[in-house]
Design a protein around this motif. Structure first.
Motif, PDB file in Angstrom:
ATOM      1  N   ARG A 115       0.832  -1.208   0.000  1.00 19.07           N
ATOM      2  CA  ARG A 115       0.000   0.000   0.000  1.00 19.07           C
ATOM      3  C   ARG A 115       0.868   1.260   0.000  1.00 19.07           C
TER       4      ARG A 115
ATOM      5  N   GLY B 144      -1.063   4.347   2.181  1.00 17.96           N
ATOM      6  CA  GLY B 144      -1.848   4.173   0.974  1.00 17.96           C
ATOM      7  C   GLY B 144      -3.179   3.523   1.312  1.00 17.96           C
TER       8      GLY B 144
ATOM      9  N   ASP C 190      -5.181   1.617  -0.368  1.00 16.20           N
ATOM     10  CA  ASP C 190      -5.496   0.320  -0.954  1.00 16.20           C
ATOM     11  C   ASP C 190      -4.229  -0.467  -1.284  1.00 16.20           C
TER      12      ASP C 190
ATOM     13  N   ASP D 108      -1.038   0.493  -3.961  1.00 18.73           N
ATOM     14  CA  ASP D 108      -0.988   1.930  -4.248  1.00 18.73           C
ATOM     15  C   ASP D 108       0.447   2.433  -4.402  1.00 18.73           C
TER      16      ASP D 108
ATOM     17  N   LEU E 179       2.101   4.197  -2.296  1.00 14.42           N
ATOM     18  CA  LEU E 179       2.173   5.582  -1.844  1.00 14.42           C
ATOM     19  C   LEU E 179       3.601   5.924  -1.449  1.00 14.42           C
TER      20      LEU E 179
ATOM     21  N   ALA F 169       1.275   8.178  -5.766  1.00  9.80           N
ATOM     22  CA  ALA F 169       0.802   6.808  -5.542  1.00  9.80           C
ATOM     23  C   ALA F 169       0.507   6.208  -6.915  1.00  9.80           C
TER      24      ALA F 169
ATOM     25  N   ALA G 211      -2.291   3.456  -7.611  1.00  9.58           N
ATOM     26  CA  ALA G 211      -3.669   3.648  -7.159  1.00  9.58           C
ATOM     27  C   ALA G 211      -4.659   3.476  -8.311  1.00  9.58           C
TER      28      ALA G 211
ATOM     29  N   SER H 148      -8.515   4.190  -9.854  1.00 11.09           N
ATOM     30  CA  SER H 148      -9.474   5.283  -9.770  1.00 11.09           C
ATOM     31  C   SER H 148     -10.578   5.059 -10.792  1.00 11.09           C
TER      32      SER H 148
ATOM     33  N   ASN I  61      -4.505   1.213 -11.877  1.00 10.29           N
ATOM     34  CA  ASN I  61      -3.175   1.828 -11.870  1.00 10.29           C
ATOM     35  C   ASN I  61      -3.157   3.196 -12.548  1.00 10.29           C
TER      36      ASN I  61
ATOM     37  N   GLU J 165      -2.352   8.423  -8.485  1.00  8.80           N
ATOM     38  CA  GLU J 165      -2.830   9.610  -7.780  1.00  8.80           C
ATOM     39  C   GLU J 165      -1.652  10.471  -7.354  1.00  8.80           C
TER      40      GLU J 165
ATOM     41  N   ASP K  27      -6.367  14.663  -3.729  1.00 10.21           N
ATOM     42  CA  ASP K  27      -6.063  13.575  -4.653  1.00 10.21           C
ATOM     43  C   ASP K  27      -6.427  14.016  -6.062  1.00 10.21           C
TER      44      ASP K  27
END
Length: 262
Positions: A170, A193, A195, A198, A200, A222, A225, A227, A232, A235, A258
C-alpha cells in the motif's frame, strides 16, 4: 571525471548537493555506489567537500554500507540543517537492509554535519527502520525545508513497498520534523496508501509554498492507485504545510488533495 572503484558498483546512481557540511564557506556534495562491493549491493557513499581549486577536489569521507544487498546509498539527500547548528546534514538510505522480524524492510540514517564534516564510516546520529517485509524504506527521500517554521529543517521519507492490515504494498510516508538534537523521536505525519498496490510515496518531493500561505507543502505520488479512470491510473497527494508544533499528529496537520491521472 571520477569513476567507480570496481565493476558493477554503479557509481553515480544517486547524487546530491549536500549544502555546507563543515561550514567552511564552500558547498559540498555526495555521490553513491549502491551496488558496491563489485555489484554485491553492500553500497557506499562518497562525500566531496568543496574548495576554491576544483582541480584539487577529491573524496573527503566515505560511508560504507554494512549488509550485502542492502543497496546502501540508493537514495541520498541533503537534509538541510535539521538541528539548526549552522552545519548542513545528510540522509542516506539502504532500502533493502534487513531488520529483526522483518525481511528487507530498509533503513534510513541521518548524519549531522560538523566542523570536520561527516567523517569516514561514522555512527549515524539517527536512524529508522522499515515496519514490514520489503517496505523499501528510504526508496524516496525529500527535503522539505522548514514546513512548520520553527527554525529546523524537515524531511519526508517514503516506504512505497510497505504492507499492513492485509494491504500488500500500500505504501507509507513519514514526515519528520527537525529538532535541536536531530529529528523528533516520532514522525509528525504518517500517511498510508488506502489500498493494496498503491505504492504511496514512490514519488516524493518538497514543493515549496505552492499555495502562498507561508508554509511549505509536500507532493506524494501513488502510481499504483486505482481510480474511476482505470486500474493503476495513479494519484498525486498534495499535503499542505501547517504549524506543526504539537506532538505527533495523524494526518490532520496536512490537507490531502487527490488528483487522478489517466
Amino acid at each position: 571525471i571520477w569513476e567507480g572503484e570496481a565493476k558493477g558498483d554503479r557509481f553515480g546512481h544517486a547524487v546530491t548537493g549536500a549544502g555546507d557540511l563543515n561550514a567552511d564557506g564552500f558547498l559540498d556534495f555526495a555521490v553513491s555506489s549502491p551496488f558496491a562491493t563489485s555489484g554485491e549491493g553492500k553500497g557506499c557513499v562518497y562525500i566531496f567537500y568543496g574548495l576554491a581549486d576544483l582541480g584539487a577536489l577529491e573524496v573527503g569521507d566515505t560511508v560504507h554500507g554494512r549488509m550485502l544487498k542492502s543497496y546502501y546509498g540508493l537514495s541520498i539527500r541533503l537534509a538541510g540543517d535539521v538541528n539548526n547548528d549552522g552545519f548542513s546534514d545528510l540522509i542516506i538510505s539502504a532500502p533493502k537492509e534487513p531488520d529483526g522480524p522483518h525481511i528487507n524492510p530498509g533503513k534510513v540514517e541521518l548524519y549531522l554535519g560538523s566542523e570536520h564534516g561527516i567523517g569516514t564510516d561514522p555512527t549515524p546520529d539517527w536512524f529508522i527502520q522499515g515496519e514490514s517485509n520489503d517496505a523499501l524504506l528510504g526508496f524516496t527521500i525529500a527535503f522539505l525545508g522548514d514546513v512548520n517554521r520553527d527554525g529546523y529543517d524537515d524531511v519526508a521519507i517514503g516506504a512505497p513497498g510497505h504492507s499492513s492490515e492485509g494491504k500488500v504494498e500500500r505504501g507509507k510516508v513519514y514526515i519528520y520534523l527537525g529538532a535541536w538534537n536531530g529529528f523528533r523521536e516520532a514522525p509528525s505525519i504518517i500517511e498510508l496508501g488506502p489500498d493494496p498496490g498503491d505504492h504511496l510515496s514512490a514519488g516524493l518531493a518538497g514543493a515549496g509554498d505552492i499555495d502562498g500561505d507561508g508554509f511549505n507543502d509536500v507532493l506524494v505520488g501513488a502510481p499504483g492507485a486505482d481510480s474511476s479512470t482505470g486500474v493503476n491510473a495513479g494519484e498525486l497527494h498534495i499535503y499542505r504545510g501547517s504549524d506543526l508544533t504539537l506532538p505527533p499528529l495523524q494526518g490532520n496537520a496536512f490537507q490531502v488533495m487527490d488528483l487522478e491521472e489517466g
